[in-house]
Design a protein around this motif. Structure first.
Motif, short mmCIF file in Angstrom:
data_model
loop_
_atom_site.label_atom_id
_atom_site.label_comp_id
_atom_site.label_asym_id
_atom_site.label_seq_id
_atom_site.Cartn_x
_atom_site.Cartn_y
_atom_site.Cartn_z
N MET A 141 -1.40 -3.81 7.53
CA MET A 141 -2.23 -2.63 6.55
C MET A 141 -3.18 -1.88 8.25
O MET A 141 -3.44 -1.18 8.32
N ASP A 144 -4.36 1.75 9.27
CA ASP A 144 -4.34 3.06 7.82
C ASP A 144 -2.51 2.38 7.47
O ASP A 144 -2.67 3.30 6.89
N GLY A 145 -2.73 1.27 7.82
CA GLY A 145 -0.48 1.23 8.04
C GLY A 145 0.09 1.58 8.62
O GLY A 145 1.37 1.48 8.31
N GLY A 232 -1.47 0.73 -1.97
CA GLY A 232 -2.56 1.51 -1.19
C GLY A 232 -1.45 2.42 -0.05
O GLY A 232 -2.26 2.62 1.00
N PHE A 233 -0.98 0.85 0.19
CA PHE A 233 -0.28 1.18 1.70
C PHE A 233 0.61 2.19 1.73
O PHE A 233 0.96 3.09 2.79
N GLN A 236 -1.96 5.54 1.11
CA GLN A 236 -2.05 5.77 2.92
C GLN A 236 -0.76 6.38 4.04
O GLN A 236 -0.98 7.11 5.20
N THR A 237 0.49 5.48 4.08
CA THR A 237 1.41 6.55 5.13
C THR A 237 2.04 7.13 4.23
O THR A 237 2.64 8.11 4.87
#
Length: 284
Positions: A141, A144-145, A232-233, A236-237
């Motif tokens: 992470m 931000d990934g 979330g990963f 974000q990516t």
């Protein structure tokens, strides 16, 4: 001043390095299996740390010129072999230089084969354990990934290599790795070892060549990210886990088989060449 001892040379000459390699190989082939196992697990983890450092350097690397990003990744990956050689551990790829002790008759073929096989297995365990530890620690992470995204890119590229490409890449990679080990045999201090390790290791990584023990952590780490990262990963990516289908058990061992064979060939080429040059009995 009269009678003063002359200073020792900065490094051992090539012939002395060959003798050192032979002696070290004989000792390594004779290690008791519990000692070899522990030191090989450590080596797998140490190379895994180098791999994570490499991934950190590659996170967001698209903003840098390609060559600069690759060289930076190679320099930081050198951490792994520095830990192995200065800290003391048993790395399968470097230990292919045991061929020198075998050629010298100081180690039998069966002990050399056993030492290499056990080192490979224990390197694998150490590398995968380090990858799992890093995944649980949410290293993917970072940025931000961005680190996890780099792990996916690297793991997928390695998983998609053809057999011949991976084998040839493994040969070239371990020529450079074994040259780094060989030069370290000639160094007389920890600082000297670090200085001679970095250039060959940085070169093999920057050139995108294949190292079996590094891949034992890089591919599983990418696999863990693909199958275990939270929602979330992916948010974000902006990546899609379905786009990385090549990463998996087939991709892992489809890479490790040819790369391991290539690494053995590369190591034997280096060790065999120096044995012929410096240790072959006169008159042969």
């Amino acid at each position: 001043m009269s009678g003063a001892a002359s200073p020792a040379p900065d490094a051992r000459p090539p012939g002395k390095i060959a003798e050192t390699a032979s002696a070290k190989g004989a000792r390594k082939a004779a290690l008791e299996w519990p000692v070899l196992s522990v030191l090989a697990v450590l080596a797998g983890a140490y190379i895994g740390f180098g791999g994570l450092f490499f991934l950190l350097a590659q996170a967001g690397a698209e903003a840098m010129p390609y060559g600069a990003a690759q060289v930076l990744g190679g320099v930081v990956f050198s951490l792994g072999l520095i830990l192995v050689l200065v800290g003391g551990a048993e790395l399968f790829t470097g230990n292919t230089l045991l061929v020198v002790a075998w050629a010298e008759g100081r180690a039998g073929f069966a002990p050399v084969l056993w030492a290499l096989g056990l080192a490979w297995v224990m390197n694998f365990l150490g590398a995968v354990a380090l990858a799992a530890l890093a995944f649980v620690a949410d290293v993917h992470m970072l940025g931000d990934g961005a680190l996890g995204a780099a792990a996916l890119r690297v793991a997928e590229r390695k998983s998609e290599l053809g057999f011949a490409t991976a084998l040839a890449s493994g040969v070239a990679a371990n020529i450079l790795v074994c040259l780094a080990v060989w030069l370290a045999f000639g160094a007389r201090s920890a600082a000297d070892k670090v200085l001679v390790i970095v250039p060959p290791i940085a070169a093999f990584v920057a050139l995108g060549l294949e190292h079996s023990v590094a891949n034992m952590s890089l591919i599983p780490f990418g696999w863990m990210v693909r199958d275990g990262a939270g929602a979330g990963f992916w948010v974000q990516t902006g990546l899609d886990p379905a786009a990385h289908a090549a990463i998996g058990l087939g991709g892992l061992f489809g890479n490790l088989l040819p790369v391991t064979i290539g690494n053995v060939i590369g190591g034997f080429l280096v060790g065999g060449a120096y044995w012929l040059a410096y240790l072959r009995p006169k008159g042969d």
